[in-house]
Every structure is written in C-alpha cells, then in structure tokens.
Write an enzyme that holds these catalytic residues in place. Sequence first.
Site, PDB file in Angstrom:
ATOM      1  N   HIS A 125       0.818  -1.209   0.000  1.00 31.05           N
ATOM      2  CA  HIS A 125       0.000   0.000   0.000  1.00 31.05           C
ATOM      3  C   HIS A 125       0.857   1.266   0.000  1.00 31.05           C
ATOM      4  O   HIS A 125       2.068   1.243   0.215  1.00 31.05           O
ATOM      5  CB  HIS A 125      -0.940   0.004   1.203  1.00 31.05           C
ATOM      6  CG  HIS A 125      -0.230   0.036   2.528  1.00 31.05           C
ATOM      7  ND1 HIS A 125       0.316   1.187   3.053  1.00 31.05           N
ATOM      8  CD2 HIS A 125       0.019  -0.953   3.440  1.00 31.05           C
ATOM      9  CE1 HIS A 125       0.877   0.928   4.223  1.00 31.05           C
ATOM     10  NE2 HIS A 125       0.715  -0.368   4.489  1.00 31.05           N
ATOM     11  N   SER A 183       2.143   4.070  -4.957  1.00 30.67           N
ATOM     12  CA  SER A 183       2.747   5.256  -4.382  1.00 30.67           C
ATOM     13  C   SER A 183       4.010   4.904  -3.582  1.00 30.67           C
ATOM     14  O   SER A 183       4.973   4.407  -4.144  1.00 30.67           O
ATOM     15  CB  SER A 183       1.713   5.990  -3.514  1.00 30.67           C
ATOM     16  OG  SER A 183       2.136   7.296  -3.204  1.00 30.67           O
ATOM     17  N   GLU A 237       3.504  12.388 -15.927  1.00 28.69           N
ATOM     18  CA  GLU A 237       4.780  12.423 -16.646  1.00 28.69           C
ATOM     19  C   GLU A 237       5.765  11.393 -16.100  1.00 28.69           C
ATOM     20  O   GLU A 237       6.674  10.949 -16.814  1.00 28.69           O
ATOM     21  CB  GLU A 237       5.410  13.814 -16.545  1.00 28.69           C
ATOM     22  CG  GLU A 237       4.597  14.919 -17.195  1.00 28.69           C
ATOM     23  CD  GLU A 237       5.192  16.287 -16.927  1.00 28.69           C
ATOM     24  OE1 GLU A 237       6.395  16.366 -16.626  1.00 28.69           O
ATOM     25  OE2 GLU A 237       4.456  17.283 -17.012  1.00 28.69           O
ATOM     26  N   HIS A 259      -5.130   8.769  -7.577  1.00 29.91           N
ATOM     27  CA  HIS A 259      -3.851   8.231  -7.120  1.00 29.91           C
ATOM     28  C   HIS A 259      -3.924   6.767  -6.676  1.00 29.91           C
ATOM     29  O   HIS A 259      -2.889   6.135  -6.483  1.00 29.91           O
ATOM     30  CB  HIS A 259      -3.345   9.102  -5.958  1.00 29.91           C
ATOM     31  CG  HIS A 259      -1.924   8.844  -5.587  1.00 29.91           C
ATOM     32  ND1 HIS A 259      -0.876   8.951  -6.482  1.00 29.91           N
ATOM     33  CD2 HIS A 259      -1.363   8.480  -4.392  1.00 29.91           C
ATOM     34  CE1 HIS A 259       0.261   8.675  -5.862  1.00 29.91           C
ATOM     35  NE2 HIS A 259      -0.008   8.378  -4.616  1.00 29.91           N
TER      36      HIS A 259
END
Length: 312
Positions: A68, A136, A262, A284
């Site tokens: 996570h 992430s 990007e 996200h």
Amino acid sequence: MTFVYGSAIVVIVSLIAFVYLAPSRAAIAALYATRKQSGLTRKEITLPNGLRFVYLEGGHGELLMLLHGFGGNKDTFTRVSRFLVKRYRVIIPDIVGFGESAHPSQADYSPPAQVERLRSLLKALNLKKLHLCGNSMGGQIALQYAALYPTEVKSLWLLSPAVAKSLFKSDVLKEIAESEHNPLIARNVKEFKEVMELGMSKPPFIPGPILVVLAQERIQNAALEKRIFQKIIDHTVVDQIRDLDTPTLIVFGDQDRIISLETSDVLSKLLPYSKVVVVQNAGHVPMFEQPRQCASDYVSFRESMLERHGNL
C-alpha cells in the site's frame, strides 16, 4: 407485498441505527465482510527480531505481494484482490509504520530498510521469489526491492509509484515543498476527508460516524507519518533501476493529483521491459477506484509476459 416492503424498511432502519449507534463495530463488520467477499483472511506474525506484521492472505498460485501507499493500509487492496485470488496467492501486509503492523518510533523508515523488513517477513513465511506490486510509497519500495534483489522479483506492478522528488511535479507536492503544510497527513477528521478527496477522483460516500472511526488511525499516526514522508521525499531509486530488466506494468490514473502522469514516461524509459497503462476516471489509487479494470490489465500483462519471457 406489504410485509416484504415492511421487512425491508426494518432492515434498512436497523442498519442505519447500527452505523450511528455503534460506528466502530459497523466499520469492523464492513471491513471483514469486504475481506471475506474478496477471499482474504487476516493473519499476523511476530518475526524473530520481535517485529510484528499483520497481513491479509488469500488465493493460490504464484506469490503476488501488494504494498500500500503512504497513509494507507492493507485494505487499500481488498477490492482489487477479489479479481486476483482466483489466479494468484495474494499477500497484503501492513507496511511497518502503518495499519496494524509494528510502529517502532525510532526505526529507519527509508525504502531500503522497509525492503529488508519485507524480506524478513517472506523468510518467516518460507517464501522468497515473488511478483511484487506497490502503490505510491509501496511502488517506491517495490522498485527498491527489485533493484536490491533482482533475482527474487519476477515482475513489478507499479500503481502511481513514488520515484524521485524531481519527478513528482504535482500541485500537491509543490505545496508541500513551498510550505510547512502537508495535505497528505491527516491531523483531524476534516483533513482525513480532504486527503481522500485529493487521492481519489470520486471518493466513496462514507457515513459521518464511520468516517470518524476510520480517521483515527491516521490522526494517531500523524507524527510518525511526518517522519516517514520525509524519508520518501529524500529517497530516489532512479539510478538504481536504470536498465532493470524486470518485466513491469506501470499504471497511473488519468486524474492523479499527487504524482504527475509524466512520471510514467520517465519510468518506461528507465525500465526496458515495461508497459504503461492510464486508467480513466481514477486518481492516485486506481486499483481502489477501478478495481476490475486494474485487475484485468494486470492479468493480461502477466499473460503477455509469460508468452515473451517464459514462466514468470
């Protein structure tokens, strides 16, 4: 028919009362119901060094570990796991410092240190080689794992991964760099709700009492999260992963407000055997917002890699 409608109304009223009169119990019940529906079981283990890991596990087949992101926990992956456990053995740990796993206050929370903890967990479970996924912060740790132990990581699935501060380029990260306020750390219920709104394209509706319960984990962990976030920002894996030949699927939500899209272009150039997928109507945490599509894309990736590279 009147009896049926009357019974339905009683059930609905009872559920609403349960949520508002016993929100903690309602939140736990909802979590366990979702895990059960996804074929996941909560487990825990204390390693020889005394470190405690709590994780979810389900399914059969080759090992797929899901990591996570910052401020998240193992249940971030519960929804997408429903579509994965039929093909893979899925293990989803609370990374140390988050969720129900250990929160040593003075520990090293850099990605290399987190990698060593995860390897210790796998060793305790008599596991070694794996397919690795991370969202992430979890993606940063997954990349670090593959860079340090390339023969142990059979493939990578990166969901909006953190890579290097110079690549973030989002309004959120610019705000953090230019001020002392970090909108990704929740110090109260209001900020917890705002973090959800930053992270997702369309956050799910959560009744107020349940939101208060869910927010407590973040609120109580705010001071430690501040330290961990700095470790993420200060760390870069760019030079370590250049030309890494691990088959990699890179996934970004088209509405990610935290890490710039990007970044996917930079990563695809660094990793020669990579593929980029952009998920529509997702922020996200695309695997939470669009679980079916993310799972389908991953299964297709694994099948295509199997054809190209043999048994993954």
